[in-house]
Design an enzyme around this catalytic site. Structure first.
Site, PDB file in Angstrom:
ATOM      1  N   ASP A   1      -1.044  -6.011  -0.271  1.00  0.00           N
ATOM      2  CA  ASP A   1      -1.452  -5.375   1.223  1.00  0.00           C
ATOM      3  C   ASP A   1      -2.848  -5.097   1.281  1.00  0.00           C
ATOM      4  OD1 ASP A   1       0.706  -4.929   3.008  1.00  0.00           O
ATOM      5  OD2 ASP A   1       1.169  -3.226   1.821  1.00  0.00           O
TER       6      ASP A   1
ATOM      7  N   LYS B   1      -1.201  -9.401   2.941  1.00  0.00           N
ATOM      8  CA  LYS B   1      -0.598  -8.916   3.901  1.00  0.00           C
ATOM      9  C   LYS B   1      -1.451  -7.728   4.917  1.00  0.00           C
ATOM     10  CE  LYS B   1       3.163  -5.862   3.850  1.00  0.00           C
ATOM     11  NZ  LYS B   1       2.679  -4.817   4.562  1.00  0.00           N
TER      12      LYS B   1
ATOM     13  N   GLU C   1      -1.472  -5.552   8.672  1.00  0.00           N
ATOM     14  CA  GLU C   1      -0.934  -5.105   9.518  1.00  0.00           C
ATOM     15  C   GLU C   1      -1.356  -5.257  11.057  1.00  0.00           C
ATOM     16  OE1 GLU C   1      -0.203  -0.794   9.017  1.00  0.00           O
ATOM     17  OE2 GLU C   1       0.818  -1.095   6.854  1.00  0.00           O
TER      18      GLU C   1
ATOM     19  N   ASP D   1       0.920  -1.162  -0.002  1.00  0.00           N
ATOM     20  CA  ASP D   1       0.166  -0.275  -0.025  1.00  0.00           C
ATOM     21  C   ASP D   1       0.817   1.185   0.112  1.00  0.00           C
ATOM     22  OD1 ASP D   1       0.966  -0.142   2.670  1.00  0.00           O
ATOM     23  OD2 ASP D   1      -1.079   0.094   3.570  1.00  0.00           O
ATOM     24  N   SER D   2       2.200   1.001  -0.170  1.00  0.00           N
ATOM     25  CA  SER D   2       3.277   2.403  -0.234  1.00  0.00           C
ATOM     26  C   SER D   2       2.840   2.976  -1.742  1.00  0.00           C
ATOM     27  CB  SER D   2       4.580   1.637   0.058  1.00  0.00           C
ATOM     28  OG  SER D   2       4.850   0.500  -1.050  1.00  0.00           O
TER      29      SER D   2
ATOM     30  N   GLU E   1       9.213  -4.034  10.635  1.00  0.00           N
ATOM     31  CA  GLU E   1       9.572  -2.912  10.008  1.00  0.00           C
ATOM     32  C   GLU E   1      10.057  -1.928  11.141  1.00  0.00           C
ATOM     33  OE1 GLU E   1       6.728  -0.939   7.424  1.00  0.00           O
ATOM     34  OE2 GLU E   1       8.079   0.933   7.174  1.00  0.00           O
TER      35      GLU E   1
HETATM   36  O1  KIV Z   1       3.560  -1.044   1.590  1.00  0.00           O
HETATM   37  C1  KIV Z   1       4.996  -1.372   1.728  1.00  0.00           C
HETATM   38  O2  KIV Z   1       5.578  -1.186   0.730  1.00  0.00           O
HETATM   39  C2  KIV Z   1       5.103  -2.128   2.669  1.00  0.00           C
HETATM   40  C3  KIV Z   1       6.760  -2.428   2.975  1.00  0.00           C
HETATM   41  C4  KIV Z   1       7.300  -1.403   3.438  1.00  0.00           C
HETATM   42  C5  KIV Z   1       6.851  -3.640   3.804  1.00  0.00           C
HETATM   43  O3  KIV Z   1       4.210  -2.698   3.461  1.00  0.00           O
END
Ligand code: KIV
Length: 271
Positions: A90, A120, A122, A51-52, A189
């Site tokens: 994510d 994924k 959090e 989600d980056s 992280e």
């Molecule tokens: O969203 C992302 O890119 C991440 C990584 C930094 C692990 O969660």
């Protein structure tokens, strides 16, 4: 250690075998077809559609605004490119927190509509039931602890997490809980390397670190940071392998010059 390109498709089981055999896991983000092709062809074990994307693709300050539909669009482009890499996506902010039924629906949409291989999310104790519910539907889940960017407004800063005893103890507890809940791997992280070592040694599932030192079972970076497409972001943990910002800018400047001067296209570049 060279890349084993004989492996036809990396699976969650391959990653767990890698941990047992002491082979480090490589993971990098990607958000589109063309970049994912290069990264897959290089032999990356895992491609994370992070989600980056909210930051590096859309220019938002945080990861919070990106939507489930947007993540599915990006993920489906990456999946079409990945022949060997395991593709993990994510679950974006708001698509799973506090409601395990909604979380399962979001995870099912990602799997069905993008063709990805897992999701994924959090969080630790707060998400244990959600992880169990998604895993029991047959969907692999990767956990994410430490600096969890979807909680940035709770943390207030992007500083290193779990430097004090209480937060470190909580993180160790959370790591055990996400493993028990069924996660196949765990991202750590921005936490102290010594704590990441403790977590890694206490779990059977692989840990993948970003800013968590060299004791984790694997490493992950954001593609734009690693290729130097970003210039401003310079945390201590980041190793830049290219300086694409400057190289691409120079190429764009040269192209402008060539167009303006009439040098491009030349005789050989026309029909
Ligand atoms: O969203 C992302 O890119 C991440 C990584 C930094 C692990 O969660």
């Amino acid at each position: 250690m060279s890349v084993n390109k004989e492996i036809k498709r990396i699976t969650t089981h391959t990653l767990q075998k890698m941990k047992r055999e002491g082979e480090k896991i490589s993971m990098l983000t990607a958000y589109d077809y063309s970049m994912a092709r290069i990264i897959d062809d290089a032999g990356m074990d895992v491609i994370l559609v992070g989600d980056s994307a909210s930051n590096v693709m859309a220019g938002h300050e945080t990861t919070l605004p990106i939507t489930l539909d947007q993540m599915i669009f990006l993920a489906s482009s990456v999946v079409r490119a990945a022949k060997r890499s395991l593709v993990i996506v994510d679950l974006p902010f708001g698509s799973y927190q506090g409601n395990s039924k909604e979380a399962l629906n979001s995870a099912i949409r990602i799997m069905k509509e993008s063709g990805a291989h897992g999701v994924k999310l959090e969080g630790g104790i707060t998400e244990a039931d959600t992880i169990k519910r998604i895993v029991s539907a047959g969907i692999p889940v990767m956990g994410h602890l430490g600096l969890t960017p979807q909680s940035i407004y709770k943390f207030g800063t992007y500083a290193v997490r779990a430097t004090g005893n209480d937060e470190a103890e909580q993180l160790l507890t959370d790591a055990a809980l996400v493993e028990q809940a069924g996660c196949f791997a765990l991202v750590l992280e921005k936490i102290p390397a010594s704590l990441a070592k403790q977590v890694t040694e206490s779990l059977h599932i692989p840990t993948i670190g970003i800013g968590a030192g060299h004791y984790t079972d694997g490493q992950v970076l954001v593609m734009h940071d690693m290729f130097g497409i970003n210039k401003e972001f310079k945390p201590r943990f980041l190793r830049r392998y290219l300086n694409l910002y400057d190289e691409m800018k120079a190429a764009a400047e040269q192209y402008i010059k060539d167009v303006k001067s009439g040098d491009f296209p030349n005789e050989k570049e026309q029909y």
